[in-house]
Motif scaffolding. Structure first.
Motif: not given
Length: 118
Positions: A78-83, A85
């Motif tokens: 989840i944090p990887w997908a949020v960041a 970009d």
């Protein structure tokens, strides 16, 4: 320097105090009337028809552990997908390697038959 940590220490102290006091008050105030019926194992409202120490298949534990492992690993995404970009090439490559390892582990467990209910 120690004044910066004073609120944290007070918070920890108050938390420990309330935790200990709630357990102590429950031990002092709660009624103690043990009976055989209260001490019996509870199985969804039914009376026990078999001993409570029955053996059951290890597959249940394996599937539960696999679910927890994959669930926790997916929570790391989840944090990887949020960041995503804002990530540079090493971050994207690291995430791709993580996903590849997760996928290889899933395929391994699938081929070993750990996900089969027989």
């Amino acid at each position: 320097m120690s004044q910066n940590y004073l609120p944290v220490l007070v918070f920890i102290g108050v938390g420990i105090f309330f935790g200990v006091m709630s357990v102590a008050m429950a031990a002092l105030v709660s009624p103690r009337k043990p009976t055989d019926r209260k001490g019996a194992a509870y199985e969804c409202g039914f009376h026990n028809i078999t001993p409570s120490h029955n053996k059951f298949s290890i597959r249940f534990n394996v599937v539960a552990i696999l679910f927890i492992i994959f669930d926790v690993e997916l929570a790391f995404l989840i944090p990887w997908a949020v960041a995503f970009d804002d990530l540079a090439t090493p971050g994207i490559i690291g995430g791709a390697i993580f996903l590849l390892l997760l996928f290889v582990g899933f395929i391994y467990e699938w081929k070993k038959g750990a996900l089969e209910w027989q």
